[in-house]
Design a protein around this motif. Structure first.
Motif, PDB file in Angstrom:
ATOM      1  N   SER A   1       0.734  -1.217  -0.160  1.00 28.99           N
ATOM      2  CA  SER A   1       0.040   0.083  -0.056  1.00 28.99           C
ATOM      3  C   SER A   1       0.972   1.201   0.204  1.00 28.99           C
ATOM      4  CB  SER A   1      -0.972   0.114   1.397  1.00 28.99           C
ATOM      5  OG  SER A   1      -1.666   1.156   1.130  1.00 28.99           O
ATOM      6  N   PHE A   2       0.723   2.106  -0.852  1.00 29.69           N
ATOM      7  CA  PHE A   2       1.327   3.535  -1.075  1.00 29.69           C
ATOM      8  C   PHE A   2       2.802   2.975  -1.036  1.00 29.69           C
ATOM      9  CE2 PHE A   2      -2.624   4.739   0.794  1.00 29.69           C
ATOM     10  CZ  PHE A   2      -2.944   6.089  -0.053  1.00 29.69           C
ATOM     11  N   GLY A   3       3.033   2.208  -1.675  1.00 31.62           N
ATOM     12  CA  GLY A   3       4.492   1.613  -1.910  1.00 31.62           C
ATOM     13  C   GLY A   3       5.215   0.911  -0.810  1.00 31.62           C
ATOM     14  N   LEU A   4       4.444   0.483   0.140  1.00 36.50           N
ATOM     15  CA  LEU A   4       5.063  -0.226   1.467  1.00 36.50           C
ATOM     16  C   LEU A   4       4.709  -1.538   1.499  1.00 36.50           C
ATOM     17  CD1 LEU A   4       4.333   2.647   4.050  1.00 36.50           C
ATOM     18  CD2 LEU A   4       6.623   2.197   2.750  1.00 36.50           C
ATOM     19  N   ALA A   5       5.518  -2.545   1.608  1.00 40.78           N
ATOM     20  CA  ALA A   5       5.472  -4.081   1.998  1.00 40.78           C
ATOM     21  C   ALA A   5       4.973  -4.178   3.342  1.00 40.78           C
ATOM     22  CB  ALA A   5       6.482  -4.774   1.364  1.00 40.78           C
ATOM     23  N   ILE A   6       3.914  -4.827   3.753  1.00 40.24           N
ATOM     24  CA  ILE A   6       3.432  -4.922   5.080  1.00 40.24           C
ATOM     25  C   ILE A   6       3.046  -6.364   5.084  1.00 40.24           C
ATOM     26  CG2 ILE A   6       1.982  -4.251   6.838  1.00 40.24           C
ATOM     27  CD1 ILE A   6       1.678  -1.390   5.233  1.00 40.24           C
TER      28      ILE A   6
ATOM     29  N   PRO B   1       9.131  -7.542   4.112  1.00 34.68           N
ATOM     30  CA  PRO B   1       8.166  -6.413   4.230  1.00 34.68           C
ATOM     31  C   PRO B   1       8.956  -5.402   5.086  1.00 34.68           C
ATOM     32  CG  PRO B   1       7.593  -8.139   5.822  1.00 34.68           C
ATOM     33  CD  PRO B   1       8.755  -8.864   4.857  1.00 34.68           C
ATOM     34  N   VAL B   2       8.606  -4.123   5.019  1.00 33.70           N
ATOM     35  CA  VAL B   2       9.335  -3.166   5.860  1.00 33.70           C
ATOM     36  C   VAL B   2       8.432  -3.023   7.231  1.00 33.70           C
ATOM     37  CG1 VAL B   2      10.070  -1.555   4.032  1.00 33.70           C
ATOM     38  CG2 VAL B   2       7.751  -1.418   4.802  1.00 33.70           C
TER      39      VAL B   2
ATOM     40  N   VAL C   1       1.592   3.921   7.565  1.00 33.64           N
ATOM     41  CA  VAL C   1       1.428   4.128   5.729  1.00 33.64           C
ATOM     42  C   VAL C   1       1.581   5.569   5.972  1.00 33.64           C
ATOM     43  CG1 VAL C   1      -0.158   4.275   4.180  1.00 33.64           C
ATOM     44  CG2 VAL C   1       0.145   2.262   5.351  1.00 33.64           C
ATOM     45  N   ALA C   2       1.233   6.619   6.591  1.00 31.82           N
ATOM     46  CA  ALA C   2       0.989   7.782   6.434  1.00 31.82           C
ATOM     47  C   ALA C   2       2.496   8.442   6.607  1.00 31.82           C
ATOM     48  CB  ALA C   2       0.151   8.596   7.610  1.00 31.82           C
ATOM     49  N   GLU C   3       3.108   7.873   7.604  1.00 28.56           N
ATOM     50  CA  GLU C   3       4.566   8.208   7.803  1.00 28.56           C
ATOM     51  C   GLU C   3       5.611   7.913   6.963  1.00 28.56           C
ATOM     52  OE1 GLU C   3       7.816   8.654  11.470  1.00 28.56           O
ATOM     53  OE2 GLU C   3       5.998   7.519  11.876  1.00 28.56           O
ATOM     54  N   PHE C   4       5.239   6.820   6.395  1.00 28.98           N
ATOM     55  CA  PHE C   4       6.394   6.224   5.546  1.00 28.98           C
ATOM     56  C   PHE C   4       6.108   5.890   3.874  1.00 28.98           C
ATOM     57  CE2 PHE C   4       7.662   5.127   9.661  1.00 28.98           C
ATOM     58  CZ  PHE C   4       8.961   5.289   9.748  1.00 28.98           C
ATOM     59  N   ALA C   5       4.752   6.635   3.454  1.00 25.63           N
ATOM     60  CA  ALA C   5       4.292   6.291   2.194  1.00 25.63           C
ATOM     61  C   ALA C   5       5.385   6.705   1.161  1.00 25.63           C
ATOM     62  CB  ALA C   5       3.069   6.849   1.930  1.00 25.63           C
ATOM     63  N   ARG C   6       5.703   5.975  -0.069  1.00 21.23           N
ATOM     64  CA  ARG C   6       6.330   6.215  -1.101  1.00 21.23           C
ATOM     65  C   ARG C   6       5.873   7.337  -1.914  1.00 21.23           C
ATOM     66  NH1 ARG C   6      10.288   3.976   1.808  1.00 21.23           N
ATOM     67  NH2 ARG C   6      10.483   1.578   1.795  1.00 21.23           N
ATOM     68  N   ASP C   7       6.478   8.440  -2.093  1.00 21.64           N
ATOM     69  CA  ASP C   7       6.092   9.181  -3.246  1.00 21.64           C
ATOM     70  C   ASP C   7       4.941  10.110  -3.028  1.00 21.64           C
ATOM     71  OD1 ASP C   7       8.337   8.563  -4.889  1.00 21.64           O
ATOM     72  OD2 ASP C   7       6.935   6.947  -5.760  1.00 21.64           O
TER      73      ASP C   7
ATOM     74  N   ILE D   1      -2.067  -7.855  -2.902  1.00 19.57           N
ATOM     75  CA  ILE D   1      -1.394  -8.811  -2.315  1.00 19.57           C
ATOM     76  C   ILE D   1       0.035  -9.087  -3.219  1.00 19.57           C
ATOM     77  CG2 ILE D   1      -1.247 -11.433  -1.464  1.00 19.57           C
ATOM     78  CD1 ILE D   1      -4.250 -10.846  -0.745  1.00 19.57           C
ATOM     79  N   ILE D   2       1.055  -9.207  -2.472  1.00 21.84           N
ATOM     80  CA  ILE D   2       2.169  -9.280  -3.425  1.00 21.84           C
ATOM     81  C   ILE D   2       3.014 -10.552  -2.759  1.00 21.84           C
ATOM     82  CG2 ILE D   2       2.676  -7.083  -3.951  1.00 21.84           C
ATOM     83  CD1 ILE D   2       4.701  -6.626  -1.614  1.00 21.84           C
ATOM     84  N   GLU D   3       4.209 -11.135  -3.387  1.00 20.73           N
ATOM     85  CA  GLU D   3       5.161 -11.949  -2.915  1.00 20.73           C
ATOM     86  C   GLU D   3       6.355 -11.200  -2.416  1.00 20.73           C
ATOM     87  OE1 GLU D   3       4.993 -15.226  -2.604  1.00 20.73           O
ATOM     88  OE2 GLU D   3       2.850 -15.039  -3.558  1.00 20.73           O
TER      89      GLU D   3
END
Length: 280
Positions: A20-25, A58-59, A103-109, A52-54
């Protein structure tokens, strides 16, 4: 803290990784049904902006375990004990808040700012404020007077400074009740509509409630506006240079006002009238 509060003591056999927003969780549980609930809740909280990703690295991770012997639910955040309760609703509500804040703190771009946002005639009106300062009350009044709903929690800016909609159900609080995510009120309840596309900022209003106050807005300089916005920018510590760059782009052509406000209905009326006379 319970006897099962160590992450290493658990076997979380059910897990998925979302982006989500470039972050893997990573989301984990010891019960498949609870993992499905976590995924569904994440989709609702992040307004469907997940896939959902492989990913084995995750961060961040969130895990909820069910301890049947003690009738407890335990939340782990990044493999560290966070909270436990006999109420699943309490644990899920904490998960929601931690997930959204991360997500709000670390979102990409993207840069997340604590603010209410509405659209008026193609331009965004941004109302930066901390939680509990009346953002939602003012946003509701804007919507009732014809503005398009964008957010009552975050202004989400892209690199060009445009604001993207974050149209969660409104956090309208009832006296004597603790608000939770599931109690959100759809904007349609107030006759409103939800924004769809990103838009430029037309007006920033730095305001807070003061009983019997009179509408006497102070026009702020571009520099003072940036300083005021920084105080509400969640990603500032994680990405200071990017955050400042985005804020500068967002406010470059905006009018910035600071004032006290009284009744929310009257304040919304005054602000929209100002927009009609000043924004082109």
């Amino acid at each position: 803290m319970t006897e099962t509060s160590r992450y290493a003591d658990w076997s979380f056999d059910h897990q998925i990784t979302i982006e989500s927003f470039g972050l893997a969780i990573r989301l984990e549980s010891n019960e498949a049904g609870l993992l499905r609930s976590l995924e569904e809740l994440a989709r609702r909280v992040l307004l469907g902006d997940i896939k959902i990703i492989e990913n084995n690295e995750p961060v961040m991770s969130f895990a909820i375990g069910v301890d049947h012997s003690h009738e407890r639910y335990i939340l782990f955040n990044d493999d560290t004990y966070s909270h436990d309760s006999s109420s699943l609703d309490i644990v899920l509500e904490l998960f929601v808040r931690l997930l959204r804040l991360f997500v709000a703190e670390f979102a990409r771009d993207r840069v997340f700012v604590h603010a209410g946002v509405v659209e008026w005639k193609g331009k965004a009106i941004v109302i930066p404020a901390n939680s509990g300062m009346g953002k939602t009350t003012l946003v509701v009044e804007f919507v009732k007077q014809g503005a398009v709903y964008f957010s009552d929690e975050y202004a989400i800016f892209d690199e060009s400074g445009y604001v993207h909609p974050f149209t969660r159900d409104l956090s309208v609080r009832s006296p004597g009740k603790v608000w939770s995510e599931k109690n959100g009120v759809p904007v349609e309840h107030f006759g409103g509509t939800r924004g769809v596309d990103p838009i430029p900022v037309g007006l920033v209003v730095l305001t807070e409630y003061a009983e019997s106050s009179v509408w006497q807005p102070e026009l702020l300089s571009y520099g003072r506006g940036i300083i005021e916005m920084v105080q509400h920018t969640i990603s500032l510590n994680a990405e200071p240079e990017f955050s400042l760059k985005v804020l500068k782009s967002a406010l470059e052509n905006a009018i910035i006002l600071k004032c006290l406000r009284g009744d929310a209905r009257e304040a919304a009326k005054n602000i929209l009238s100002f927009c009609d006379n000043s924004l082109h």
